[in-house]
Design a protein around this motif. Structure first.
Motif, mmCIF file in Angstrom:
data_model
loop_
_atom_site.group_PDB
_atom_site.id
_atom_site.type_symbol
_atom_site.label_atom_id
_atom_site.label_comp_id
_atom_site.label_asym_id
_atom_site.label_seq_id
_atom_site.Cartn_x
_atom_site.Cartn_y
_atom_site.Cartn_z
ATOM 1 N N VAL A 136 0.855 -1.202 0.000
ATOM 2 C CA VAL A 136 0.000 0.000 0.000
ATOM 3 C C VAL A 136 0.886 1.246 0.000
ATOM 4 N N ILE A 137 0.671 2.103 -1.000
ATOM 5 C CA ILE A 137 1.413 3.381 -1.047
ATOM 6 C C ILE A 137 0.418 4.509 -1.308
ATOM 7 N N GLY A 138 0.843 5.742 -1.067
ATOM 8 C CA GLY A 138 -0.025 6.887 -1.338
ATOM 9 C C GLY A 138 0.011 7.254 -2.812
ATOM 10 N N MET A 139 -1.064 7.889 -3.277
ATOM 11 C CA MET A 139 -1.043 8.337 -4.681
ATOM 12 C C MET A 139 -0.173 9.593 -4.838
ATOM 13 N N ALA A 140 0.256 10.160 -3.708
ATOM 14 C CA ALA A 140 1.072 11.379 -3.757
ATOM 15 C C ALA A 140 2.564 11.072 -3.778
ATOM 16 N N GLU A 141 2.930 9.791 -3.874
ATOM 17 C CA GLU A 141 4.359 9.469 -3.688
ATOM 18 C C GLU A 141 5.230 9.964 -4.837
ATOM 19 N N HIS A 142 6.464 10.262 -4.481
ATOM 20 C CA HIS A 142 7.533 10.550 -5.445
ATOM 21 C C HIS A 142 7.850 9.238 -6.172
ATOM 22 N N ALA A 143 8.317 9.326 -7.415
ATOM 23 C CA ALA A 143 8.640 8.116 -8.186
ATOM 24 C C ALA A 143 9.585 7.190 -7.419
ATOM 25 N N SER A 144 10.447 7.762 -6.596
ATOM 26 C CA SER A 144 11.388 6.929 -5.846
ATOM 27 C C SER A 144 10.716 6.136 -4.735
ATOM 28 N N ASN A 145 9.473 6.512 -4.405
ATOM 29 C CA ASN A 145 8.715 5.716 -3.434
ATOM 30 C C ASN A 145 7.536 5.009 -4.118
ATOM 31 N N MET A 146 7.556 4.994 -5.444
ATOM 32 C CA MET A 146 6.575 4.191 -6.190
ATOM 33 C C MET A 146 7.277 3.010 -6.858
ATOM 34 N N LEU A 147 8.324 3.356 -7.625
ATOM 35 C CA LEU A 147 8.908 2.322 -8.491
ATOM 36 C C LEU A 147 9.576 1.163 -7.745
ATOM 37 N N PRO A 148 10.270 1.398 -6.621
ATOM 38 C CA PRO A 148 10.842 0.224 -5.944
ATOM 39 C C PRO A 148 9.762 -0.784 -5.552
ATOM 40 N N TRP A 149 8.565 -0.291 -5.195
ATOM 41 C CA TRP A 149 7.465 -1.180 -4.779
ATOM 42 C C TRP A 149 6.822 -1.827 -6.000
ATOM 43 N N ARG A 150 6.719 -1.066 -7.101
ATOM 44 C CA ARG A 150 6.155 -1.645 -8.330
ATOM 45 C C ARG A 150 7.036 -2.790 -8.822
ATOM 46 N N TYR A 151 8.372 -2.563 -8.772
ATOM 47 C CA TYR A 151 9.274 -3.632 -9.222
ATOM 48 C C TYR A 151 9.235 -4.818 -8.272
ATOM 49 N N THR A 177 -7.142 3.323 5.797
ATOM 50 C CA THR A 177 -7.645 2.301 6.731
ATOM 51 C C THR A 177 -8.294 1.146 5.951
ATOM 52 N N ARG A 178 -9.057 1.498 4.911
ATOM 53 C CA ARG A 178 -9.722 0.460 4.098
ATOM 54 C C ARG A 178 -8.721 -0.383 3.324
ATOM 55 N N LYS A 179 -7.659 0.285 2.842
ATOM 56 C CA LYS A 179 -6.717 -0.421 1.947
ATOM 57 C C LYS A 179 -5.778 -1.351 2.724
ATOM 58 N N VAL A 180 -5.547 -1.059 3.997
ATOM 59 C CA VAL A 180 -4.663 -1.939 4.782
ATOM 60 C C VAL A 180 -5.472 -3.139 5.260
ATOM 61 N N THR A 181 -5.108 -4.313 4.772
ATOM 62 C CA THR A 181 -5.851 -5.544 5.095
ATOM 63 C C THR A 181 -4.868 -6.629 5.540
ATOM 64 N N ALA A 182 -5.403 -7.800 5.774
ATOM 65 C CA ALA A 182 -4.552 -8.926 6.184
ATOM 66 C C ALA A 182 -3.559 -9.296 5.070
ATOM 67 N N ARG A 183 -3.853 -8.871 3.837
ATOM 68 C CA ARG A 183 -2.940 -9.184 2.726
ATOM 69 C C ARG A 183 -1.764 -8.193 2.636
ATOM 70 N N THR A 184 -1.865 -7.081 3.362
ATOM 71 C CA THR A 184 -0.852 -6.021 3.232
ATOM 72 C C THR A 184 0.466 -6.433 3.891
ATOM 73 N N ARG A 185 1.532 -6.343 3.133
ATOM 74 C CA ARG A 185 2.873 -6.649 3.679
ATOM 75 C C ARG A 185 3.699 -5.384 3.898
ATOM 76 N N VAL A 186 3.451 -4.359 3.070
ATOM 77 C CA VAL A 186 4.229 -3.122 3.157
ATOM 78 C C VAL A 186 3.265 -1.942 3.066
ATOM 79 N N VAL A 187 3.472 -0.939 3.917
ATOM 80 C CA VAL A 187 2.789 0.349 3.739
ATOM 81 C C VAL A 187 3.903 1.400 3.660
ATOM 82 N N ALA A 188 3.913 2.162 2.564
ATOM 83 C CA ALA A 188 4.990 3.147 2.366
ATOM 84 C C ALA A 188 4.383 4.480 1.968
ATOM 85 N N PHE A 189 4.839 5.537 2.626
ATOM 86 C CA PHE A 189 4.327 6.877 2.302
ATOM 87 C C PHE A 189 5.360 7.927 2.722
#
Ligand SMILES: Cc1ncc(COP(=O)(O)O)c(C=O)c1O
Length: 425
Positions: A136-151, A177-189
Motif C-alpha cells: 500500500v502506497i499513497g497516490m502522492a508518492e515521489h517516483a522513488s517511493n513508487m517504483l521500488p514497490w512496483r518492481y 484504513t480500508r486499503k490496509v488488510t490482512a494481505r498487506t505486507r508493506v505500507v509506504a508513504f
C-alpha cells in the motif's frame, strides 16, 4: 581497536569542534553560492526541494576529509584509516541522534532516499512478499517511493494498492484504513509531499498501518530536513532520507531501520565491509546497518551529512521552524494575491513546509522557469516525479518554488513580482 560503540559514544564530538556556529541571525552569509549573480541579478534560490544549498562548514568538512584523513576507513590499521573510521562512525552517531534512533547501528549510509527505499524493497521485500500480497502506497508518492514497490510487486506477483489524497493535499485516512488488510505486507508513504509541502499525519498513519508480518516505511526526503523526524515517536519500521536536501553533500543519505529487522534481512549488496572472515565458502555478516554497506563507503559524504546536521542543530529547530513559518505565510499571501495562479494543496501555513507547487493560467510551468531564470530566480517545473498526484489536480506539470532557512521574505517578494511580470508578458 576502536569499535563502532566507542566511536558512537563520542557522539561525533570531534566533528562538532570543526563546525563553527553561523553568525546568527545572518545564516545566509554561511552559504557562499548565495553571493553570486545569475543572468545579471542576485541569485534567489527557490529549488531547495530538489537540492539544498551547502553552507561553508559542510564544504569545509569535505575538504578537510580529503586534505587530511583521506584514507579508506578502518578501525585497526594506520592512523589516517583510524581517523577516517572514527569520523565516519561519529557521523553515524550524529545521524542516529538527529532522528531519535536509540542505536547508531540502526543507521545505514546509502546513496540517498532512493537507494534506501530500494534497499528495503529488495532486502525485506524479496524475502517476505509473496504472490497475492499487497503493498500500500499513497497516490502522492515521489517516483522513488513508487517504483521500488512496483518492481517488487512484479518480481513477486504482489499488487500495489494506492490510497488517495483529499483536495487539501492531505491523505485520505479512511481510504488508507480500508486499503490496509490482512494481505498487506508493506505500507509506504512520505511524511511530507515534495509537490505540496503538506505535512502528513505520519504518526497516525503509522498507527493505522502497523500490523503483524508487515512493515511501515517512511520516505523522509522532504520531512527530515525541516521537521527532524523522530523515529521513536513516529512508529515506523524504516525511514529513508537524503543528505543533499538538508544542506549536506549529494550522493549520500541514510536509512534507519529497526535493529531486529536489519539483523533478520538478507544483505542488499554483497562485497567487502558488509562481511568479514570471508573464505571460499563462508563469511560472517557485519552487524546492523553495517551489513548493508558493501564496498568502500562514501566517508566524506557521511561526514559532510553529519556536518550539515551539526549546522542545523547549531541554529536550532525552533529558530528554523519560526523562520520557515514566516516565509510560508508570506509566500501564501503573495501567491494568493496573484490572479490566474493556482496553488496546489491547502493555503495553510501551519500544515506546510515552505514548498509551493502552482500552475498559472496561460503559461506553461517551463515558461515560468525561463522567465524567472532570466531574473536570477531558480524554481523547478515538470511532473516533479509525482505525476499521479498532479493528475489528481487535473494537470500533468506544475511549477514549484521551495525554500529553506536561507530564504527571506525579500526573496519571496522578488519571486512574486517576477511571476506577476511573467503572467502579464
Ligand atoms: C519525497 C521524495 N522522495 C524521494 C526522493 C528521492 O530522493 P533522492 O533523489 O535524493 O534519492 C525525493 C527527491 O526529490 C523526494 O522529494
Amino acid at each position: 581497536m576502536e569499535t563502532v560503540a566507542a566511536c558512537a559514544a563520542t557522539g561525533g564530538a570531534h566533528l562538532r569542534g570543526h563546525v563553527t556556529l553561523p553568525p546568527s541571525p545572518d545564516w545566509r552569509s554561511a552559504f557562499p553560492s548565495l553571493g553570486q549573480r545569475v543572468n545579471g541579478h542576485p541569485l534567489v534560490y527557490l529549488d531547495t526541494a530538489a537540492t539544498a544549498l551547502r553552507p561553508t562548514p559542510v564544504i569545509d568538512a569535505l575538504v578537510r576529509f580529503y586534505r587530511g584523513d583521506n584514507a579508506n576507513p578502518s578501525a585497526g590499521l594506520h592512523t589516517l584509516a583510524r581517523r577516517a573510521h572514527a569520523e565516519m562512525e561519529g557521523a553515524r552517531a550524529i545521524v542516529a541522534r538527529f532522528i531519535g534512533a536509540r542505536d547508531p547501528l540502526e543507521v545505514s549510509f546509502t546513496r540517498g532516499t532512493t537507494e534506501g527505499l530500494n534497499l528495503v524493497a529488495t532486502a525485506w521485500g524479496d524475502a517476505n512478499v509473496r504472490e497475492g500480497d499487497e503493498i500500500v502506497i499513497g497516490m502522492a508518492e515521489h517516483a522513488s517511493n513508487m517504483l521500488p514497490w512496483r518492481y517488487l510487486a512484479r518480481r513477486t506477483g504482489a499488487r500495489v494498492v494506492t490510497f488517495g489524497v483529499a483536495d487539501d493535499g492531505l491523505p485520505l485516512l479512511d481510504d488508507l484504513t480500508r486499503k490496509v488488510t490482512a494481505r498487506t505486507r508493506v505500507v509506504a508513504f512520505s511524511h511530507v509531499s515534495n509537490v505540496l509541502g503538506m505535512i502528513n499525519p505520519a504518526r497516525e498513519m503509522c498507527a493505522i498501518a502497523r500490523g503483524p508480518g508487515r512493515i511501515v516505511v517512511i520516505d523522509g526526503a522532504q520531512s527530515v530536513p525541516h521537521l527532524a523526524d523522530d523515529v521513536g515517536d513516529l512508529g515506523c519500521d524504516f525511514l529513508a532520507f537524503s543528505s543533499h536536501k538538508m544542506l549536506g553533500p549529494m550522493g549520500v543519505g541514510a536509512l534507519w531501520g529497526r535493529r531486529e529487522l536489519l539483523e533478520s534481512m538478507a544483505p542488499y549488496q554483497a562485497g567487502s565491509n558488509m562481511a568479514h572472515d570471508v573464505d571460499l565458502t563462508t563469511e560472517v555478516l557485519s552487524e546492523g546497518g553495517l551489513k548493508y554497506s558493501a564496498g568502500t563507503p562514501n566517508a566524506a559524504g557521511a561526514i559532510g551529512l553529519a556536518a550539515a546536521i551539526v549546522f542545523l542543530e547549531a541554529i536550532g529547530r525552533p529558530a528554523i521552524a519560526t523562520h520557515e513559518q514566516a516565509v510560508t505565510r508570506h509566500m501564501l499571501q503573495r501567491l494568493g494575491g496573484l490572479p490566474g495562479v493556482r496553488l496546489l494543496g491547502a493555503p495553510d501555513a501551519s500544515r506546510r513546509i515552505p514548498v509551493f507547487a502552482f500552475v498559472a493560467e496561460g503559461r506553461t510551468p517551463t515558461d515560468l522557469v525561463r522567465a524567472l531564470d532570466a531574473e536570477g530566480i531558480a524554481i523547478r517545473a515538470g511532473d516533479l516525479a509525482s505525476l499521479p498526484l498532479l493528475q489528481r489536480y487535473g494537470v500533468r506539470a506544475a511549477a514549484r518554488a521551495s525554500c529553506y532557512l536561507y530564504t527571506t521574505t525579500d526573496d519571496v517578494d522578488r519571486f512574486a513580482d517576477a511571476l506577476t511580470r511573467a503572467m502579464r508578458a
